[in-house]
Write an enzyme that holds these catalytic residues in place. Structure first.
Site, PDB file in Angstrom:
ATOM      1  CE  LYS A  85      24.910  -7.784 -11.181  1.00  0.00           C
ATOM      2  NZ  LYS A  85      24.790  -6.887 -12.359  1.00  0.00           N
ATOM      3  NE  ARG A  99      -1.727  -2.098   2.965  1.00  0.00           N
ATOM      4  CZ  ARG A  99      -2.917  -2.666   2.784  1.00  0.00           C
ATOM      5  NH1 ARG A  99      -4.021  -1.998   2.975  1.00  0.00           N
ATOM      6  NH2 ARG A  99      -2.997  -3.914   2.416  1.00  0.00           N
ATOM      7  CB  THR A 100       3.944   2.334   1.675  1.00  0.00           C
ATOM      8  OG1 THR A 100       3.432   2.120   2.989  1.00  0.00           O
ATOM      9  CG2 THR A 100       4.799   3.579   1.672  1.00  0.00           C
ATOM     10  NE  ARG A 154       8.357   0.321   3.869  1.00  0.00           N
ATOM     11  CZ  ARG A 154       7.096   0.028   4.170  1.00  0.00           C
ATOM     12  NH1 ARG A 154       6.663  -1.207   4.060  1.00  0.00           N
ATOM     13  NH2 ARG A 154       6.273   0.968   4.578  1.00  0.00           N
ATOM     14  CG  HIS A 179       6.082   4.673   7.323  1.00  0.00           C
ATOM     15  ND1 HIS A 179       6.199   5.352   6.133  1.00  0.00           N
ATOM     16  CD2 HIS A 179       5.176   3.688   7.094  1.00  0.00           C
ATOM     17  CE1 HIS A 179       5.411   4.787   5.229  1.00  0.00           C
ATOM     18  NE2 HIS A 179       4.781   3.789   5.791  1.00  0.00           N
TER      19      HIS A 179
END
Lengths: 304, 304, 304
Positions: free
Chosen positions: B82, B53-54, B103, B131
């Site tokens: 990598k 949802r974010t 995030r 957040h």
């Protein structure tokens, strides 16, 4: 300007290359000249192998042209898993898009796929084969920083397996560039690449020691030496350590040296170099956007 | 309006918050005021941890502003695998985009990343850290339904691990809000969060029993109690069962109670509550769009 | 035009179908008539099962209408994994989008989901259930190539499990079409589908041998026989081999035969057929774009 499939940098003449670079420079100077030009157009991203930066930079390029992208998604969740051939996949997808970008693990796959589609197809890496838009952004970065005439370029690291390196070295032979290749003995340029370069009449030298040529260089292009090329961890560390760059190593280099790297790096270049004016590898990555805008604009027929 | 990185809601003053909420309300009332304003602009979504949802709500927000997004994709298919550092990844990606949303599982990663990029970076969750855009949409939902002055808010559930809760509680101290925290003893607010809240002079109470405060509440913010916090399934069931909401539990609550939840829920709130006027959790999720539009519009310099 | 959820082709009258096909034909003839019409609008792609072509063709359709898409991403990285119900997921996502496309492994899931959302929802496959936009593009392809009146259609392959086939057969009963079903005994149409078709009064015949009907056919719709339906590899090979098409098999067919396949194919149709004028399966896949543009344009209220 290019209006056809782009499979290999080897198909590009000096004029082709300069046309793309000139258009990229014009876009970089004023993105307004192409803004919104490809509204409603769709570019399909067909990545049979993962990629972060190539995919994202094609996406941004297309979106900054006003167009949009669609993404085939990961192979595990695609029709490929049901046994569909590459020829079928690209023939279906061309119906959804105005151009295709293809990355595929098999050498020659881009050429093969291009024979089945009518919309322009760009090779974004076919195994050990070609990745021409990377070559163009490398050339663009060299031209912006050092020019492409009467310069000396050193290419260092894993010269055996790096497709980036082979493609760039080949393209540089179209220009007045002296090339030096610096690598451990076990990771020298493959014999066929060496042969091709010599055939063009280009000035090409090989070294195992950077010190031999560093002071002469206008550009130093560093690549990653991959752990998996060495049977023993110890051997890898030894070799990798000798081809690692920091400010001390660069002490004898020209103040104007341009340091490049296709990224991602692991520790081939010490973070302290990032702070110096020589570091151009992030600029190089960013140049992917104007160069791919120029390329797509040409392929989509916008540069009339 | 905010023009810089957005790392933590704790950096936002009451004025900052109100500016974003006012702009969000204006957009919600008439999306036409920002339509097409950011055409040709690109927002990069860098999610090192999954999110539905974010990510989708940032995507929609950017697209409703006329702009577009590019997505780093899953970490497993990126350069991170990598061995690329976070600093390198964001420095490459900033060249493709006008702003970044990050995030990442490590607390402090957003702050670190922001020090390497010049374009605005929004923290969309850094482990147990912050957040802030979630906090802003929570505040927006409270303001729309109960106002942000002279109200009583209950926050219930897992108060120990929930970053959403800590961030919201902190932000509420900027307003005239009485806060009650309802949780099992084992999931109380961490000592440092309690301390910080008390330092602000805010009115803060803790309870183990919702009944003690339910009738006073204007807002009840429910969070999920996670199975994995309990060594024994039996113990989890017992605790979770006591902090589950249904219409019977809410019998003593105000008719005007606003029930919120950051979602996804499992069974903290019975579906029968969805049908009541008290249920605001879907509206809360939807508010992510105007709030993030307001935020991005500010960061991209559109609110002149 | 359709303005509601699209759950099943069985809900569509002949008039509904013709309205969509007519609009698709108009768009195909001149995409300019809808260009940019849905700027700022967002379509949410909720694929609980992987899909390449359905998803890509909805994406392109929406983008060619000037709108944009957001993608829920893979289930493994979504809130679904945290135990969220389908009803909650779609109720959250409807707040981010103007319409939803849903693919889900459970039959009946699209109907269920549609009861929780106010924005239009398109079923893009619910397990063994329906996939109405596929049916519409199949009908469009038949109409463009053979018309939909007084024609003979053969449907061949796995008729037992193929939802594509059941849905198409049902829709064809709305038109003046004779239907022949060709399959091994073990993969015949399910009894209930046969019953439904007979109920409509449609002319329906079953065969195990293509030769019996091939010369009469205007359209031959081939589907894949899946390895996993057979306990023994040997048995699979035998059966699959009998329902494979090449130019020799097609020697007795009409010159104007239209050969269709929902794709991906494995080897039901030999590549040599691709070169003939009969091969319409890539065209069929491409028709997904104008048909879905017509559908979305109607659902989003653009066809006023």
């Amino acid at each position: 300007m290019l209006r056809d499939h782009l499979i290999s940098a080897a198909h590009l003449s000096r004029d082709d290359i300069e046309a793309v670079l000139d258009h990229a420079a014009a876009i970089d100077a004023d993105p307004g000249i192409v803004r919104g030009r490809h509204a409603g157009r769709v570019l399909a991203l067909c990545f049979f192998e993962p990629s972060t930066r190539t995919k994202m930079s094609f996406e941004t390029a297309m979106k900054r042209l006003g167009g949009d992208t669609i993404d085939m998604g990961a192979v595990e969740s695609s029709s490929v898993k049901k046994g569909e051939s590459l020829a079928d996949t690209v023939r279906v997808i061309e119906g959804y898009a105005d151009a295709l970008v293809l990355r595929h693990p098999s050498e020659g796959s881009a050429k093969l796929a291009s024979e089945f589609v009518d919309v322009p197809l760009v090779n974004a890496g076919d195994g050990a084969g070609q990745h021409p838009s990377q070559t163009l952004l490398d050339l663009y970065t060299i031209r912006e920083n050092a020019g492409l005439d009467d310069i000396t370029v050193g290419i260092m690291g894993d010269l055996k397996y790096g497709r980036t390196v082979h493609s760039l070295a080949h393209a540089l032979t179209e220009f007045d560039v002296r090339q030096h290749f610096i690598s451990p003995e076990s990771l020298r340029l493959p014999r066929n690449v060496r042969y091709d370069l010599h055939e063009t009449g280009a000035e090409v030298r090989e070294h195992t020691d950077l010190d031999e040529v560093l002071p002469e260089l206008d550009v130093l292009y560093v690549t990653r030496i991959q752990r998996e090329r060495f049977p023993e961890e110890r051997e890898y560390r030894e070799v990798a350590g000798e081809y690692r760059i920091d400010n001390e190593v660069l002490a004898d280099a020209s103040e104007d040296l341009t340091v490049m790297h296709p990224l991602p790096r692991v520790d081939e270049i010490a973070p302290e170099v990032d702070e110096t004016a020589r570091a151009k590898y992030f600029e190089q990555a960013h140049n992917g956007v104007p160069v791919r805008m120029a390329l797509l604009d040409g392929l989509l027929g916008g540069d009339t």
